[in-house]
Design an enzyme around this catalytic site. Sequence first.
Site, PDB file in Angstrom:
ATOM      1  N   MET A   1      -2.513 -11.218  -9.207  1.00  0.00           N
ATOM      2  CA  MET A   1      -3.139  -9.891  -9.190  1.00  0.00           C
ATOM      3  C   MET A   1      -3.220  -9.347 -10.611  1.00  0.00           C
ATOM      4  O   MET A   1      -2.224  -9.341 -11.345  1.00  0.00           O
ATOM      5  CB  MET A   1      -2.329  -8.921  -8.317  1.00  0.00           C
ATOM      6  CG  MET A   1      -2.425  -9.172  -6.819  1.00  0.00           C
ATOM      7  SD  MET A   1      -4.105  -9.167  -6.144  1.00  0.00           S
ATOM      8  CE  MET A   1      -4.643  -7.479  -6.506  1.00  0.00           C
TER       9      MET A   1
ATOM     10  N   MET B   1      -6.014  -4.115   4.399  1.00  0.00           N
ATOM     11  CA  MET B   1      -4.952  -3.185   3.961  1.00  0.00           C
ATOM     12  C   MET B   1      -4.522  -2.314   5.130  1.00  0.00           C
ATOM     13  O   MET B   1      -5.361  -1.911   5.942  1.00  0.00           O
ATOM     14  CB  MET B   1      -5.489  -2.268   2.857  1.00  0.00           C
ATOM     15  CG  MET B   1      -6.082  -3.002   1.663  1.00  0.00           C
ATOM     16  SD  MET B   1      -6.555  -1.791   0.408  1.00  0.00           S
ATOM     17  CE  MET B   1      -7.327  -2.863  -0.807  1.00  0.00           C
TER      18      MET B   1
ATOM     19  N   ASP C   1      -7.696 -11.278  -9.396  1.00  0.00           N
ATOM     20  CA  ASP C   1      -8.293 -10.215  -8.579  1.00  0.00           C
ATOM     21  C   ASP C   1      -7.896  -8.868  -9.160  1.00  0.00           C
ATOM     22  O   ASP C   1      -6.708  -8.543  -9.218  1.00  0.00           O
ATOM     23  CB  ASP C   1      -7.781 -10.370  -7.135  1.00  0.00           C
ATOM     24  CG  ASP C   1      -8.312  -9.309  -6.187  1.00  0.00           C
ATOM     25  OD1 ASP C   1      -9.229  -8.550  -6.563  1.00  0.00           O
ATOM     26  OD2 ASP C   1      -7.799  -9.243  -5.048  1.00  0.00           O
TER      27      ASP C   1
ATOM     28  N   SER D   1     -15.782  -8.934  -3.854  1.00  0.00           N
ATOM     29  CA  SER D   1     -14.920  -8.185  -2.930  1.00  0.00           C
ATOM     30  C   SER D   1     -15.753  -7.144  -2.202  1.00  0.00           C
ATOM     31  O   SER D   1     -16.302  -6.228  -2.814  1.00  0.00           O
ATOM     32  CB  SER D   1     -13.796  -7.493  -3.694  1.00  0.00           C
ATOM     33  OG  SER D   1     -13.095  -6.643  -2.794  1.00  0.00           O
TER      34      SER D   1
ATOM     35  N   HIS E   1      -7.725 -11.615   1.869  1.00  0.00           N
ATOM     36  CA  HIS E   1      -6.579 -11.215   1.044  1.00  0.00           C
ATOM     37  C   HIS E   1      -5.802 -10.184   1.838  1.00  0.00           C
ATOM     38  O   HIS E   1      -6.251  -9.047   1.985  1.00  0.00           O
ATOM     39  CB  HIS E   1      -7.112 -10.652  -0.283  1.00  0.00           C
ATOM     40  CG  HIS E   1      -6.058 -10.094  -1.191  1.00  0.00           C
ATOM     41  ND1 HIS E   1      -6.370  -9.298  -2.268  1.00  0.00           N
ATOM     42  CD2 HIS E   1      -4.703 -10.218  -1.198  1.00  0.00           C
ATOM     43  CE1 HIS E   1      -5.254  -8.956  -2.897  1.00  0.00           C
ATOM     44  NE2 HIS E   1      -4.232  -9.496  -2.259  1.00  0.00           N
TER      45      HIS E   1
ATOM     46  N   MET F   1      -3.114  -7.507   2.514  1.00  0.00           N
ATOM     47  CA  MET F   1      -2.223  -6.524   1.886  1.00  0.00           C
ATOM     48  C   MET F   1      -1.657  -5.658   3.003  1.00  0.00           C
ATOM     49  O   MET F   1      -2.016  -4.481   3.153  1.00  0.00           O
ATOM     50  CB  MET F   1      -2.994  -5.700   0.844  1.00  0.00           C
ATOM     51  CG  MET F   1      -3.294  -6.496  -0.428  1.00  0.00           C
ATOM     52  SD  MET F   1      -4.601  -5.749  -1.414  1.00  0.00           S
ATOM     53  CE  MET F   1      -6.016  -6.394  -0.523  1.00  0.00           C
TER      54      MET F   1
ATOM     55  N   HIS G   1     -14.802 -12.039  -0.463  1.00  0.00           N
ATOM     56  CA  HIS G   1     -13.379 -11.663  -0.541  1.00  0.00           C
ATOM     57  C   HIS G   1     -13.168 -10.428   0.339  1.00  0.00           C
ATOM     58  O   HIS G   1     -13.826  -9.394   0.143  1.00  0.00           O
ATOM     59  CB  HIS G   1     -13.017 -11.381  -1.996  1.00  0.00           C
ATOM     60  CG  HIS G   1     -11.583 -11.038  -2.221  1.00  0.00           C
ATOM     61  ND1 HIS G   1     -10.598 -11.985  -2.367  1.00  0.00           N
ATOM     62  CD2 HIS G   1     -10.958  -9.840  -2.345  1.00  0.00           C
ATOM     63  CE1 HIS G   1      -9.429 -11.390  -2.567  1.00  0.00           C
ATOM     64  NE2 HIS G   1      -9.620 -10.076  -2.558  1.00  0.00           N
TER      65      HIS G   1
ATOM     66  N   ASP H   1     -10.542  -7.716   1.756  1.00  0.00           N
ATOM     67  CA  ASP H   1      -9.250  -7.061   1.517  1.00  0.00           C
ATOM     68  C   ASP H   1      -8.776  -6.335   2.758  1.00  0.00           C
ATOM     69  O   ASP H   1      -9.320  -5.297   3.127  1.00  0.00           O
ATOM     70  CB  ASP H   1      -9.394  -6.061   0.355  1.00  0.00           C
ATOM     71  CG  ASP H   1      -9.583  -6.746  -0.990  1.00  0.00           C
ATOM     72  OD1 ASP H   1      -8.729  -7.577  -1.348  1.00  0.00           O
ATOM     73  OD2 ASP H   1     -10.578  -6.447  -1.679  1.00  0.00           O
TER      74      ASP H   1
HETATM   75  C1  DX5 Z   1      -7.475  -4.534  -4.892  1.00  0.00           C
HETATM   76  C2  DX5 Z   1      -8.247  -5.614  -4.194  1.00  0.00           C
HETATM   77  C3  DX5 Z   1      -9.393  -6.131  -4.954  1.00  0.00           C
HETATM   78  C4  DX5 Z   1     -10.464  -5.124  -5.294  1.00  0.00           C
HETATM   79  C5  DX5 Z   1     -10.967  -5.489  -6.662  1.00  0.00           C
HETATM   80  O1  DX5 Z   1      -6.257  -4.384  -4.246  1.00  0.00           O
HETATM   81  O2  DX5 Z   1      -7.391  -6.720  -3.919  1.00  0.00           O
HETATM   82  O3  DX5 Z   1      -9.971  -7.270  -4.287  1.00  0.00           O
HETATM   83  O4  DX5 Z   1     -11.555  -5.102  -4.410  1.00  0.00           O
HETATM   84  O5  DX5 Z   1     -11.899  -4.549  -7.070  1.00  0.00           O
HETATM   85  P1  DX5 Z   1     -12.448  -4.489  -8.579  1.00  0.00           P
HETATM   86  O6  DX5 Z   1     -13.098  -5.822  -8.854  1.00  0.00           O
HETATM   87  O7  DX5 Z   1     -13.379  -3.355  -8.567  1.00  0.00           O
HETATM   88  O8  DX5 Z   1     -11.233  -4.289  -9.460  1.00  0.00           O
HETATM   89 ZN    ZN Z   2      -8.299  -8.530  -3.140  1.00  0.00          ZN
END
Ligand code: DX5
Ligand code: ZN
Length: 221
Positions: A135, A35, A173, A8, A64, A66, A31, A33
């Site tokens: 998740m 947001m 994740d 990620s 991903h 969000m 990956h 994210d």
């Molecule tokens: C959290 C994200 C993850 C995050 C995971 O909402 O979806 O992808 O980057 O980070 P770690 O592996 O540090 O928990």
């Molecule tokens: Zn994620």
Amino acid sequence: MSIRINPSILSADFANMAHDLGLIENADFAHVDVMDNHFVPNLTFGPQMVSRIKATSPVPLDVHLMIADQDRWAPGYAELGAESVTLHVEATVDPVATAKRIREIGARVGLALKPATPFAAVEEIAAHFDQILVMTVEPGFGGQSFMVDQMAKVSQVAAFRSTTGVNLWIQVDGGVDANTIAIAAEAGADTFVAGSAVYGTDNPALAVENLRKIAREHSHH
Ligand code: DX5
Ligand code: ZN
């Protein structure tokens, strides 16, 4: 059964993204994210940045989402070239229609479940997806602790896959590291996101290889 390790980039240096993408050439996907400060209480980047990440990444993108109103925004990420786009069922009105649009554009499509959302809520539509994301933290931030209670859900998805023959990747994740990846692999996950466990080390490529090795050893599917 193949294993996929998807670092990620939430844990990468946002001002040195090209450099940090270059550190994970041996990963399966990057990956990404996305947001929006509405669906989760954190803000990252949108399509303009993801387009540049796509142009720069040595590996395919696992986006991903969000964000609010995913039916409206998700297909755009497939259009800009992301190889996989994962929707949260909690932020979609018509997940099946949106999944079809993403597949028509040529990307894989995933369905993500927050910790409180049971697999039973999506079992009827699961066959329209290529990946289920369970998740293992509340979405929003890296560096949180792995929720081991989500492994029952992973096992349910694995059982669904073997009884129906629907070809799904099972992704986890949040809080995935050298210890918890073994637990997730035992439960049936095959696709692993890791942020801090990759970018929080001084050798991200070595961390990817180590996670891959542990997942293989603990995968019996
Ligand atoms: C959290 C994200 C993850 C995050 C995971 O909402 O979806 O992808 O980057 O980070 P770690 O592996 O540090 O928990
Ligand atoms: Zn994620």
